[in-house]
Design an enzyme around this catalytic site. Structure first.
Site, PDB file in Angstrom:
ATOM      1  N   ASP A  34       0.846  -1.187   0.000  1.00  0.00           N
ATOM      2  CA  ASP A  34       0.000   0.000   0.000  1.00  0.00           C
ATOM      3  C   ASP A  34       0.888   1.245   0.000  1.00  0.00           C
ATOM      4  OD1 ASP A  34      -1.971   1.855   0.279  1.00  0.00           O
ATOM      5  OD2 ASP A  34      -2.881   0.981   2.062  1.00  0.00           O
ATOM      6  N   ASP A  35       0.868   2.003  -1.092  1.00  0.00           N
ATOM      7  CA  ASP A  35       1.653   3.237  -1.228  1.00  0.00           C
ATOM      8  C   ASP A  35       3.157   2.995  -1.344  1.00  0.00           C
ATOM      9  OD1 ASP A  35      -0.803   4.402  -0.911  1.00  0.00           O
ATOM     10  OD2 ASP A  35      -0.313   5.546   0.886  1.00  0.00           O
ATOM     11  N   CYS A  73      -6.034   4.092  -3.537  1.00  0.00           N
ATOM     12  CA  CYS A  73      -6.191   2.730  -3.024  1.00  0.00           C
ATOM     13  C   CYS A  73      -7.375   1.935  -3.576  1.00  0.00           C
ATOM     14  CB  CYS A  73      -6.287   2.753  -1.499  1.00  0.00           C
ATOM     15  SG  CYS A  73      -4.947   3.614  -0.672  1.00  0.00           S
ATOM     16  N   ARG A  77      -7.457  -1.367  -6.316  1.00  0.00           N
ATOM     17  CA  ARG A  77      -7.758  -2.733  -5.865  1.00  0.00           C
ATOM     18  C   ARG A  77      -8.977  -3.304  -6.574  1.00  0.00           C
ATOM     19  NH1 ARG A  77      -4.976  -3.168  -0.713  1.00  0.00           N
ATOM     20  NH2 ARG A  77      -3.657  -1.315  -0.662  1.00  0.00           N
ATOM     21  N   LYS A 126      -5.207  -5.591   3.957  1.00  0.00           N
ATOM     22  CA  LYS A 126      -6.125  -4.472   3.695  1.00  0.00           C
ATOM     23  C   LYS A 126      -7.022  -4.780   2.500  1.00  0.00           C
ATOM     24  CE  LYS A 126      -6.090   0.246   1.946  1.00  0.00           C
ATOM     25  NZ  LYS A 126      -5.315   1.451   1.682  1.00  0.00           N
ATOM     26  N   HIS A 128     -10.350  -2.850   1.538  1.00  0.00           N
ATOM     27  CA  HIS A 128     -10.687  -1.517   1.051  1.00  0.00           C
ATOM     28  C   HIS A 128     -11.591  -1.511  -0.177  1.00  0.00           C
ATOM     29  CE1 HIS A 128      -9.046   2.863   1.432  1.00  0.00           C
ATOM     30  NE2 HIS A 128     -10.360   2.742   1.681  1.00  0.00           N
ATOM     31  N   SER A 151      -7.942   1.590   5.046  1.00  0.00           N
ATOM     32  CA  SER A 151      -6.623   2.140   5.351  1.00  0.00           C
ATOM     33  C   SER A 151      -6.418   2.302   6.855  1.00  0.00           C
ATOM     34  CB  SER A 151      -6.448   3.507   4.672  1.00  0.00           C
ATOM     35  OG  SER A 151      -6.469   3.371   3.271  1.00  0.00           O
ATOM     36  N   HIS A 205       1.642   2.452   3.845  1.00  0.00           N
ATOM     37  CA  HIS A 205       0.687   3.540   4.067  1.00  0.00           C
ATOM     38  C   HIS A 205       0.893   4.096   5.477  1.00  0.00           C
ATOM     39  CE1 HIS A 205      -3.147   5.645   4.507  1.00  0.00           C
ATOM     40  NE2 HIS A 205      -3.419   5.423   3.226  1.00  0.00           N
ATOM     41  N   ASP A 257      -0.306  -0.844  -4.908  1.00  0.00           N
ATOM     42  CA  ASP A 257      -1.573  -0.328  -5.445  1.00  0.00           C
ATOM     43  C   ASP A 257      -1.422   1.007  -6.154  1.00  0.00           C
ATOM     44  OD1 ASP A 257      -1.054   1.121  -3.126  1.00  0.00           O
ATOM     45  OD2 ASP A 257      -3.089   0.970  -2.325  1.00  0.00           O
ATOM     46  N   ASN A 258      -0.492   1.827  -5.721  1.00  0.00           N
ATOM     47  CA  ASN A 258      -0.249   3.137  -6.343  1.00  0.00           C
ATOM     48  C   ASN A 258       1.094   3.660  -5.850  1.00  0.00           C
ATOM     49  OD1 ASN A 258      -2.835   3.702  -4.174  1.00  0.00           O
ATOM     50  ND2 ASN A 258      -0.884   4.681  -3.695  1.00  0.00           N
ATOM     51  N   LYS A 273       1.473   9.534  -5.291  1.00  0.00           N
ATOM     52  CA  LYS A 273       0.091   9.122  -5.089  1.00  0.00           C
ATOM     53  C   LYS A 273      -0.852  10.316  -5.307  1.00  0.00           C
ATOM     54  CE  LYS A 273      -2.919   7.331  -1.427  1.00  0.00           C
ATOM     55  NZ  LYS A 273      -2.976   6.758  -0.060  1.00  0.00           N
TER      56      LYS A 273
END
Length: 458
Positions: A34-35, A73, A77, A126, A128, A151, A205, A257-258, A273
Protein backbone atom coordinates in the site's frame (compact mmCIF):
# COMPACT_ATOMS: atom_id res chain seq x y z
CA UNK A 1 -29.25 -29.06 -3.69
CA UNK A 2 -29.75 -25.92 -5.80
CA UNK A 3 -28.60 -25.77 -9.40
CA UNK A 4 -25.89 -23.26 -8.43
CA UNK A 5 -24.73 -25.53 -5.61
CA UNK A 6 -24.61 -28.53 -7.95
CA UNK A 7 -22.56 -26.63 -10.54
CA UNK A 8 -20.24 -25.42 -7.78
CA UNK A 9 -19.64 -28.97 -6.53
CA UNK A 10 -18.96 -30.17 -10.08
CA UNK A 11 -16.44 -27.35 -10.59
CA UNK A 12 -14.77 -28.12 -7.27
CA UNK A 13 -14.52 -31.81 -8.14
CA UNK A 14 -13.05 -30.97 -11.53
CA UNK A 15 -10.52 -28.71 -9.86
CA UNK A 16 -9.56 -31.45 -7.40
CA UNK A 17 -9.13 -33.95 -10.25
CA UNK A 18 -6.97 -31.50 -12.15
CA UNK A 19 -4.90 -30.88 -9.02
CA UNK A 20 -4.18 -34.59 -8.77
CA UNK A 21 -3.26 -34.92 -12.41
CA UNK A 22 0.27 -34.77 -13.70
CA UNK A 23 -0.33 -31.29 -15.10
CA UNK A 24 -1.73 -29.15 -12.31
CA UNK A 25 -3.14 -25.68 -12.24
CA UNK A 26 -0.82 -23.38 -10.31
CA UNK A 27 -1.29 -22.02 -6.84
CA UNK A 28 -1.54 -18.23 -6.93
CA UNK A 29 0.08 -15.86 -4.41
CA UNK A 30 -0.52 -12.15 -4.98
CA UNK A 31 1.30 -9.85 -2.54
CA UNK A 32 0.35 -6.18 -2.74
CA UNK A 33 1.81 -3.22 -0.85
CA UNK A 34 0.00 0.00 0.00
CA UNK A 35 1.65 3.24 -1.23
CA UNK A 36 5.00 1.60 -2.07
CA UNK A 37 6.95 3.68 -4.57
CA UNK A 38 8.48 2.54 -7.85
CA UNK A 39 11.91 3.31 -6.40
CA UNK A 40 11.49 1.63 -2.99
CA UNK A 41 13.01 -1.81 -3.68
CA UNK A 42 16.67 -2.68 -4.02
CA UNK A 43 16.09 -4.22 -7.45
CA UNK A 44 14.60 -0.88 -8.57
CA UNK A 45 17.53 1.16 -7.27
CA UNK A 46 16.57 1.83 -3.65
CA UNK A 47 19.02 2.01 -0.76
CA UNK A 48 16.47 0.14 1.35
CA UNK A 49 17.64 -3.46 1.73
CA UNK A 50 15.14 -5.90 0.22
CA UNK A 51 17.08 -9.14 -0.33
CA UNK A 52 14.03 -11.42 -0.52
CA UNK A 53 12.27 -9.28 -3.11
CA UNK A 54 15.52 -8.86 -5.03
CA UNK A 55 15.87 -12.65 -5.04
CA UNK A 56 12.26 -12.98 -6.22
CA UNK A 57 13.11 -10.67 -9.12
CA UNK A 58 16.25 -12.67 -9.89
CA UNK A 59 14.32 -15.94 -9.87
CA UNK A 60 11.66 -14.61 -12.23
CA UNK A 61 10.81 -11.46 -14.18
CA UNK A 62 10.88 -7.79 -13.19
CA UNK A 63 8.69 -5.30 -15.07
CA UNK A 64 9.70 -1.67 -15.67
CA UNK A 65 6.40 -0.51 -17.21
CA UNK A 66 3.75 -2.02 -14.97
CA UNK A 67 0.91 0.35 -14.11
CA UNK A 68 -1.86 0.43 -11.56
CA UNK A 69 -5.29 1.37 -12.86
CA UNK A 70 -5.59 4.36 -10.56
CA UNK A 71 -3.33 6.49 -8.32
CA UNK A 72 -5.31 5.79 -5.12
CA UNK A 73 -6.19 2.73 -3.02
CA UNK A 74 -9.77 1.51 -3.52
CA UNK A 75 -10.02 2.04 -7.30
CA UNK A 76 -6.69 0.32 -7.91
CA UNK A 77 -7.76 -2.73 -5.86
CA UNK A 78 -11.11 -2.89 -7.62
CA UNK A 79 -9.29 -3.11 -10.96
CA UNK A 80 -7.01 -5.87 -9.65
CA UNK A 81 -9.94 -7.93 -8.39
CA UNK A 82 -12.06 -7.59 -11.54
CA UNK A 83 -9.77 -6.88 -14.51
CA UNK A 84 -11.95 -3.84 -15.26
CA UNK A 85 -11.60 -0.09 -14.90
CA UNK A 86 -12.65 1.07 -11.42
CA UNK A 87 -15.03 3.56 -13.03
CA UNK A 88 -16.91 0.57 -14.47
CA UNK A 89 -17.28 -1.34 -11.20
CA UNK A 90 -18.57 1.33 -8.84
CA UNK A 91 -15.27 2.33 -7.18
CA UNK A 92 -14.10 5.65 -8.70
CA UNK A 93 -12.80 6.99 -5.36
CA UNK A 94 -11.35 5.95 -2.01
CA UNK A 95 -13.96 4.27 0.22
CA UNK A 96 -14.40 5.19 3.89
CA UNK A 97 -15.51 2.99 6.82
CA UNK A 98 -18.83 4.85 6.82
CA UNK A 99 -19.68 4.07 3.17
CA UNK A 100 -22.55 1.63 2.80
CA UNK A 101 -21.48 0.30 -0.57
CA UNK A 102 -18.31 -0.90 -2.28
CA UNK A 103 -17.26 -2.98 -5.28
CA UNK A 104 -20.47 -3.61 -7.25
CA UNK A 105 -22.12 -6.81 -6.06
CA UNK A 106 -22.63 -8.11 -9.60
CA UNK A 107 -18.90 -8.01 -10.40
CA UNK A 108 -16.87 -11.24 -10.56
CA UNK A 109 -13.62 -11.30 -8.57
CA UNK A 110 -10.53 -13.42 -9.10
CA UNK A 111 -11.47 -15.26 -5.92
CA UNK A 112 -14.92 -16.08 -7.36
CA UNK A 113 -13.30 -17.58 -10.46
CA UNK A 114 -10.72 -19.64 -8.55
CA UNK A 115 -13.13 -20.82 -5.88
CA UNK A 116 -15.33 -22.23 -8.64
CA UNK A 117 -12.24 -24.15 -9.82
CA UNK A 118 -11.85 -25.85 -6.43
CA UNK A 119 -9.26 -23.45 -5.01
CA UNK A 120 -9.00 -22.60 -1.34
CA UNK A 121 -8.98 -18.83 -1.09
CA UNK A 122 -7.83 -16.38 1.58
CA UNK A 123 -7.33 -12.62 1.84
CA UNK A 124 -4.81 -11.42 4.44
CA UNK A 125 -4.47 -7.67 4.91
CA UNK A 126 -6.13 -4.47 3.69
CA UNK A 127 -9.29 -5.04 1.64
CA UNK A 128 -10.69 -1.52 1.05
CA UNK A 129 -13.51 -2.52 -1.30
CA UNK A 130 -16.39 -2.09 1.13
CA UNK A 131 -16.91 -2.41 4.90
CA UNK A 132 -20.49 -3.79 5.15
CA UNK A 133 -20.55 -7.59 5.47
CA UNK A 134 -22.01 -8.00 1.98
CA UNK A 135 -18.89 -6.33 0.54
CA UNK A 136 -16.19 -7.99 2.69
CA UNK A 137 -13.87 -10.67 1.22
CA UNK A 138 -15.94 -13.55 2.64
CA UNK A 139 -18.84 -12.35 0.47
CA UNK A 140 -16.64 -11.91 -2.63
CA UNK A 141 -15.18 -15.39 -3.15
CA UNK A 142 -12.74 -15.73 -0.24
CA UNK A 143 -13.10 -18.60 2.23
CA UNK A 144 -11.32 -16.64 4.95
CA UNK A 145 -10.26 -13.09 5.73
CA UNK A 146 -7.89 -11.55 8.29
CA UNK A 147 -7.02 -7.87 8.26
CA UNK A 148 -8.04 -4.22 8.48
CA UNK A 149 -10.85 -3.67 5.97
CA UNK A 150 -9.60 -0.21 4.90
CA UNK A 151 -6.62 2.14 5.35
CA UNK A 152 -4.85 2.28 8.71
CA UNK A 153 -5.37 6.04 9.01
CA UNK A 154 -9.16 5.56 9.04
CA UNK A 155 -11.26 5.19 12.17
CA UNK A 156 -12.28 2.93 13.78
CA UNK A 157 -9.16 0.87 12.99
CA UNK A 158 -10.68 -2.55 13.55
CA UNK A 159 -8.94 -5.87 12.89
CA UNK A 160 -11.28 -8.52 11.49
CA UNK A 161 -11.21 -12.30 11.24
CA UNK A 162 -13.78 -13.07 8.60
CA UNK A 163 -16.58 -10.70 9.67
CA UNK A 164 -15.86 -10.58 13.41
CA UNK A 165 -13.85 -7.86 15.16
CA UNK A 166 -10.90 -9.45 16.97
CA UNK A 167 -9.21 -6.17 17.93
CA UNK A 168 -11.08 -2.88 18.33
CA UNK A 169 -7.95 -0.84 17.57
CA UNK A 170 -5.42 -2.84 15.60
CA UNK A 171 -1.86 -2.82 16.97
CA UNK A 172 0.11 -1.59 13.98
CA UNK A 173 3.51 -2.62 15.36
CA UNK A 174 2.59 -6.31 15.26
CA UNK A 175 0.47 -6.20 12.12
CA UNK A 176 2.98 -7.33 9.48
CA UNK A 177 4.04 -10.21 11.71
CA UNK A 178 0.46 -11.33 12.27
CA UNK A 179 -0.35 -11.09 8.57
CA UNK A 180 2.68 -13.27 7.86
CA UNK A 181 1.63 -15.84 10.45
CA UNK A 182 -1.86 -16.06 8.94
CA UNK A 183 -0.46 -16.44 5.42
CA UNK A 184 1.91 -19.24 6.44
CA UNK A 185 -0.89 -21.00 8.30
CA UNK A 186 -3.13 -20.84 5.24
CA UNK A 187 -0.45 -22.21 2.91
CA UNK A 188 0.38 -25.06 5.30
CA UNK A 189 -3.32 -25.92 5.67
CA UNK A 190 -3.89 -25.95 1.92
CA UNK A 191 -1.62 -28.87 1.06
CA UNK A 192 -3.34 -31.24 -1.35
CA UNK A 193 -5.51 -28.50 -2.83
CA UNK A 194 -4.81 -25.59 -5.16
CA UNK A 195 -4.94 -22.28 -3.32
CA UNK A 196 -5.14 -18.54 -3.89
CA UNK A 197 -3.50 -16.27 -1.31
CA UNK A 198 -4.17 -12.57 -1.75
CA UNK A 199 -1.97 -10.65 0.67
CA UNK A 200 -2.51 -6.86 0.47
CA UNK A 201 -0.24 -5.39 3.16
CA UNK A 202 -1.39 -2.39 5.20
CA UNK A 203 2.01 -0.72 4.83
CA UNK A 204 3.88 1.44 3.92
CA UNK A 205 0.69 3.54 4.07
CA UNK A 206 0.91 6.03 6.94
CA UNK A 207 0.82 5.96 9.93
CA UNK A 208 3.96 3.85 9.77
CA UNK A 209 4.83 1.19 12.33
CA UNK A 210 7.34 -1.64 12.58
CA UNK A 211 7.91 -4.40 15.10
CA UNK A 212 10.69 -4.08 17.69
CA UNK A 213 12.77 -6.48 15.62
CA UNK A 214 12.82 -4.08 12.66
CA UNK A 215 12.50 -0.69 14.35
CA UNK A 216 15.72 1.22 13.66
CA UNK A 217 17.11 -1.58 11.45
CA UNK A 218 17.07 0.38 8.20
CA UNK A 219 19.37 3.24 7.29
CA UNK A 220 16.39 4.96 5.68
CA UNK A 221 14.35 5.76 8.79
CA UNK A 222 11.01 4.29 9.86
CA UNK A 223 9.79 4.05 6.28
CA UNK A 224 12.80 1.88 5.46
CA UNK A 225 12.16 -0.23 8.58
CA UNK A 226 8.60 -0.88 7.41
CA UNK A 227 9.67 -1.88 3.89
CA UNK A 228 12.40 -4.16 5.24
CA UNK A 229 9.83 -5.90 7.46
CA UNK A 230 7.60 -6.41 4.43
CA UNK A 231 10.61 -7.89 2.62
CA UNK A 232 11.10 -10.26 5.58
CA UNK A 233 7.42 -11.21 5.32
CA UNK A 234 7.80 -12.01 1.62
CA UNK A 235 10.76 -14.25 2.49
CA UNK A 236 8.67 -16.10 5.10
CA UNK A 237 5.84 -16.68 2.62
CA UNK A 238 8.27 -17.96 -0.01
CA UNK A 239 9.90 -20.25 2.55
CA UNK A 240 6.53 -21.74 3.47
CA UNK A 241 6.06 -22.83 -0.16
CA UNK A 242 9.15 -25.06 -0.16
CA UNK A 243 7.78 -28.12 1.71
CA UNK A 244 6.31 -30.68 -0.74
CA UNK A 245 7.68 -28.68 -3.66
CA UNK A 246 4.86 -26.12 -3.65
CA UNK A 247 7.24 -23.41 -4.84
CA UNK A 248 7.59 -25.22 -8.17
CA UNK A 249 3.86 -25.03 -8.81
CA UNK A 250 3.09 -21.57 -7.46
CA UNK A 251 2.90 -18.30 -9.37
CA UNK A 252 4.04 -15.59 -6.96
CA UNK A 253 3.42 -11.94 -7.87
CA UNK A 254 4.33 -8.75 -6.04
CA UNK A 255 3.30 -5.15 -6.66
CA UNK A 256 1.83 -1.99 -5.10
CA UNK A 257 -1.57 -0.33 -5.45
CA UNK A 258 -0.25 3.14 -6.34
CA UNK A 259 2.75 5.41 -5.91
CA UNK A 260 4.19 6.71 -2.63
CA UNK A 261 2.37 9.31 -0.54
CA UNK A 262 4.34 11.65 1.75
CA UNK A 263 7.32 9.31 2.15
CA UNK A 264 8.83 6.76 -0.18
CA UNK A 265 10.40 7.16 -3.59
CA UNK A 266 8.85 7.22 -7.07
CA UNK A 267 12.36 6.70 -8.41
CA UNK A 268 13.07 9.12 -11.24
CA UNK A 269 9.39 9.45 -12.10
CA UNK A 270 7.33 12.63 -11.83
CA UNK A 271 4.46 12.78 -9.34
CA UNK A 272 3.28 10.70 -6.40
CA UNK A 273 0.09 9.12 -5.09
CA UNK A 274 -3.09 11.03 -6.08
CA UNK A 275 -1.57 12.14 -9.41
CA UNK A 276 -1.81 10.51 -12.82
CA UNK A 277 1.82 11.29 -13.58
CA UNK A 278 3.98 8.15 -13.74
CA UNK A 279 5.08 8.45 -10.11
CA UNK A 280 1.48 7.95 -9.06
CA UNK A 281 0.64 4.99 -11.30
CA UNK A 282 3.80 3.11 -12.31
CA UNK A 283 4.56 0.30 -9.84
CA UNK A 284 7.13 -2.39 -9.12
CA UNK A 285 5.94 -5.75 -10.44
CA UNK A 286 7.72 -9.06 -9.92
CA UNK A 287 6.58 -12.54 -10.91
CA UNK A 288 8.10 -15.98 -10.27
CA UNK A 289 6.96 -19.46 -11.24
CA UNK A 290 9.92 -21.79 -10.93
CA UNK A 291 10.44 -23.77 -14.12
CA UNK A 292 7.80 -21.84 -16.06
CA UNK A 293 8.97 -18.21 -15.92
CA UNK A 294 12.61 -17.93 -17.02
CA UNK A 295 14.81 -16.46 -14.30
CA UNK A 296 16.65 -13.17 -14.41
CA UNK A 297 14.53 -11.43 -17.01
CA UNK A 298 13.56 -7.76 -17.20
CA UNK A 299 10.50 -6.83 -19.25
CA UNK A 300 9.98 -3.30 -20.56
CA UNK A 301 6.54 -4.18 -21.92
CA UNK A 302 3.51 -2.13 -20.95
CA UNK A 303 1.29 -4.01 -18.51
CA UNK A 304 -1.53 -3.14 -16.13
CA UNK A 305 -2.92 -4.24 -12.78
CA UNK A 306 -6.07 -5.13 -14.74
CA UNK A 307 -4.08 -7.83 -16.58
CA UNK A 308 -3.77 -10.01 -13.48
CA UNK A 309 -7.40 -11.18 -13.68
CA UNK A 310 -7.41 -12.52 -17.28
CA UNK A 311 -3.89 -13.94 -16.93
CA UNK A 312 -4.62 -15.88 -13.75
CA UNK A 313 -8.04 -16.97 -15.01
CA UNK A 314 -6.57 -18.50 -18.15
CA UNK A 315 -3.65 -20.15 -16.34
CA UNK A 316 -6.05 -21.77 -13.86
CA UNK A 317 -8.61 -22.88 -16.43
CA UNK A 318 -11.28 -20.55 -15.08
CA UNK A 319 -14.27 -19.10 -16.87
CA UNK A 320 -14.16 -15.45 -17.87
CA UNK A 321 -17.11 -13.38 -16.66
CA UNK A 322 -19.83 -12.22 -19.04
CA UNK A 323 -18.82 -8.59 -18.63
CA UNK A 324 -15.95 -7.54 -20.93
CA UNK A 325 -12.53 -7.13 -19.36
CA UNK A 326 -10.20 -4.18 -19.84
CA UNK A 327 -7.11 -6.21 -18.92
CA UNK A 328 -5.36 -8.63 -21.26
CA UNK A 329 -3.60 -11.98 -20.80
CA UNK A 330 0.08 -11.14 -20.24
CA UNK A 331 1.35 -14.71 -19.86
CA UNK A 332 3.41 -14.33 -23.09
CA UNK A 333 5.21 -11.42 -21.37
CA UNK A 334 5.72 -13.35 -18.14
CA UNK A 335 6.99 -16.40 -19.97
CA UNK A 336 9.15 -14.36 -22.34
CA UNK A 337 7.49 -15.46 -25.59
CA UNK A 338 6.69 -11.86 -26.51
CA UNK A 339 8.54 -8.60 -25.93
CA UNK A 340 5.30 -6.61 -26.03
CA UNK A 341 1.58 -7.01 -26.68
CA UNK A 342 -0.52 -4.56 -28.67
CA UNK A 343 -3.37 -3.15 -26.61
CA UNK A 344 -5.77 -0.19 -26.50
CA UNK A 345 -4.58 2.88 -24.58
CA UNK A 346 -4.66 2.68 -20.79
CA UNK A 347 -6.87 5.44 -19.42
CA UNK A 348 -6.27 7.19 -16.10
CA UNK A 349 -9.00 8.83 -14.05
CA UNK A 350 -9.24 11.10 -11.02
CA UNK A 351 -12.62 10.06 -9.59
CA UNK A 352 -14.92 10.03 -12.66
CA UNK A 353 -12.70 12.48 -14.56
CA UNK A 354 -10.48 11.22 -17.38
CA UNK A 355 -7.01 12.80 -17.11
CA UNK A 356 -4.64 11.06 -19.49
CA UNK A 357 -3.97 8.03 -21.67
CA UNK A 358 -0.95 5.76 -22.11
CA UNK A 359 -0.49 4.23 -25.56
CA UNK A 360 2.72 2.29 -26.13
CA UNK A 361 5.55 4.66 -25.13
CA UNK A 362 3.34 7.73 -25.45
CA UNK A 363 1.51 9.44 -22.57
CA UNK A 364 -1.08 12.08 -23.49
CA UNK A 365 -2.42 14.37 -20.77
CA UNK A 366 -5.81 15.64 -21.96
CA UNK A 367 -7.29 17.08 -18.75
CA UNK A 368 -6.27 18.18 -15.28
CA UNK A 369 -7.96 19.42 -12.13
CA UNK A 370 -7.53 23.06 -11.14
CA UNK A 371 -5.85 22.06 -7.87
CA UNK A 372 -4.11 19.04 -6.37
CA UNK A 373 -6.09 16.41 -4.49
CA UNK A 374 -6.59 16.93 -0.74
CA UNK A 375 -5.84 20.66 -0.95
CA UNK A 376 -8.31 23.48 -0.30
CA UNK A 377 -10.67 23.88 -3.24
CA UNK A 378 -10.33 27.16 -5.16
CA UNK A 379 -13.27 29.56 -5.47
CA UNK A 380 -15.97 27.78 -7.43
CA UNK A 381 -14.77 24.33 -6.38
CA UNK A 382 -12.36 21.69 -7.66
CA UNK A 383 -13.11 20.77 -11.25
CA UNK A 384 -11.46 19.00 -14.16
CA UNK A 385 -10.67 21.03 -17.29
CA UNK A 386 -9.64 19.81 -20.72
CA UNK A 387 -6.20 21.21 -21.46
CA UNK A 388 -6.33 23.71 -24.34
CA UNK A 389 -3.11 22.11 -25.56
CA UNK A 390 -2.85 18.40 -24.70
CA UNK A 391 0.60 17.46 -23.41
CA UNK A 392 2.44 14.53 -25.00
CA UNK A 393 5.39 12.77 -23.38
CA UNK A 394 7.63 10.02 -24.79
CA UNK A 395 8.13 7.80 -21.75
CA UNK A 396 10.88 5.76 -23.42
CA UNK A 397 13.20 8.79 -23.51
CA UNK A 398 11.47 10.97 -20.92
CA UNK A 399 10.03 8.80 -18.12
CA UNK A 400 9.71 11.76 -15.74
CA UNK A 401 7.36 13.60 -18.13
CA UNK A 402 9.51 16.72 -18.31
CA UNK A 403 9.34 17.59 -22.02
CA UNK A 404 6.07 18.15 -23.84
CA UNK A 405 6.59 16.96 -27.42
CA UNK A 406 3.02 17.46 -28.63
CA UNK A 407 3.94 20.33 -31.03
CA UNK A 408 6.30 18.04 -32.93
CA UNK A 409 3.96 15.04 -33.02
CA UNK A 410 0.48 16.26 -33.98
CA UNK A 411 -0.39 12.96 -35.66
CA UNK A 412 0.27 11.00 -32.45
CA UNK A 413 -1.86 13.45 -30.46
CA UNK A 414 -4.68 13.09 -32.98
CA UNK A 415 -4.46 9.28 -32.94
CA UNK A 416 -4.67 9.05 -29.17
CA UNK A 417 -7.46 11.63 -28.98
CA UNK A 418 -9.46 9.61 -31.51
CA UNK A 419 -8.94 6.43 -29.52
CA UNK A 420 -10.02 8.19 -26.31
CA UNK A 421 -13.14 9.54 -28.01
CA UNK A 422 -14.14 6.06 -29.16
CA UNK A 423 -13.36 4.37 -25.83
CA UNK A 424 -15.14 6.90 -23.63
CA UNK A 425 -18.48 6.11 -25.25
CA UNK A 426 -18.38 2.64 -23.73
CA UNK A 427 -17.98 3.88 -20.15
CA UNK A 428 -20.78 4.44 -17.62
CA UNK A 429 -22.82 7.64 -17.75
CA UNK A 430 -20.94 9.41 -14.90
CA UNK A 431 -17.69 9.15 -16.91
CA UNK A 432 -19.27 10.41 -20.13
CA UNK A 433 -21.00 13.23 -18.26
CA UNK A 434 -17.81 14.28 -16.45
CA UNK A 435 -15.91 14.31 -19.76
CA UNK A 436 -18.61 16.46 -21.39
CA UNK A 437 -18.59 18.88 -18.46
CA UNK A 438 -14.78 19.17 -18.62
CA UNK A 439 -15.06 20.02 -22.32
CA UNK A 440 -17.60 22.72 -21.57
CA UNK A 441 -15.46 24.55 -18.99
CA UNK A 442 -13.63 27.46 -20.55
CA UNK A 443 -9.94 27.57 -19.64
CA UNK A 444 -7.17 30.09 -20.22
CA UNK A 445 -5.67 29.07 -23.59
CA UNK A 446 -2.24 30.51 -22.73
CA UNK A 447 -1.64 28.32 -19.67
CA UNK A 448 1.86 26.76 -19.71
CA UNK A 449 2.39 23.00 -20.02
CA UNK A 450 2.26 21.16 -16.73
CA UNK A 451 0.38 23.82 -14.79
CA UNK A 452 -2.99 23.55 -13.10
CA UNK A 453 -5.59 24.90 -15.56
CA UNK A 454 -7.22 28.19 -14.64
CA UNK A 455 -10.72 29.03 -15.86
CA UNK A 456 -11.32 32.05 -18.05
CA UNK A 457 -12.36 34.99 -15.89
CA UNK A 458 -15.92 36.00 -16.63
Amino acid sequence: MTRRGFLGSVAAAAGAQLWGAETRTPNIVMILCDDLGYGDLGCYGSRIETPNLDRLAGDGVRFTNFNSADPVCSPSRAALMTGRYPTRVGVPRVLSPQDQDGLDRDETTIANVLKARGYKTMCVGKWHLGRPVAYLPTSRGFDEYFGIPYSNDMSPRVLLHNTEIVEETANLETLTGRYTEQARKFITGSKGSPFFLYMPHTFPHIPLAASQRFRGKSKEGLYGDVVEEIDWSVGEVLQSLKPNGLDRNTLVMFSSDNGPWYQGSPGKLRGRKNTTYEGGVREPFLARWTGRIPAGRVSNALASMMDIFPTVTKLCGGALPSKPLDGIDIWPLLHGDRASIERPPLLYFDNWDLQCARWMDWKLHVARHNTAAYTPAPPGGRHSYLLPKPELYNLASDPDESYDVAPGNPEVVAQIQAKIGAMIQDFPEPVRQAYAEAKARAVNPSMPAGSYPQPVKQ
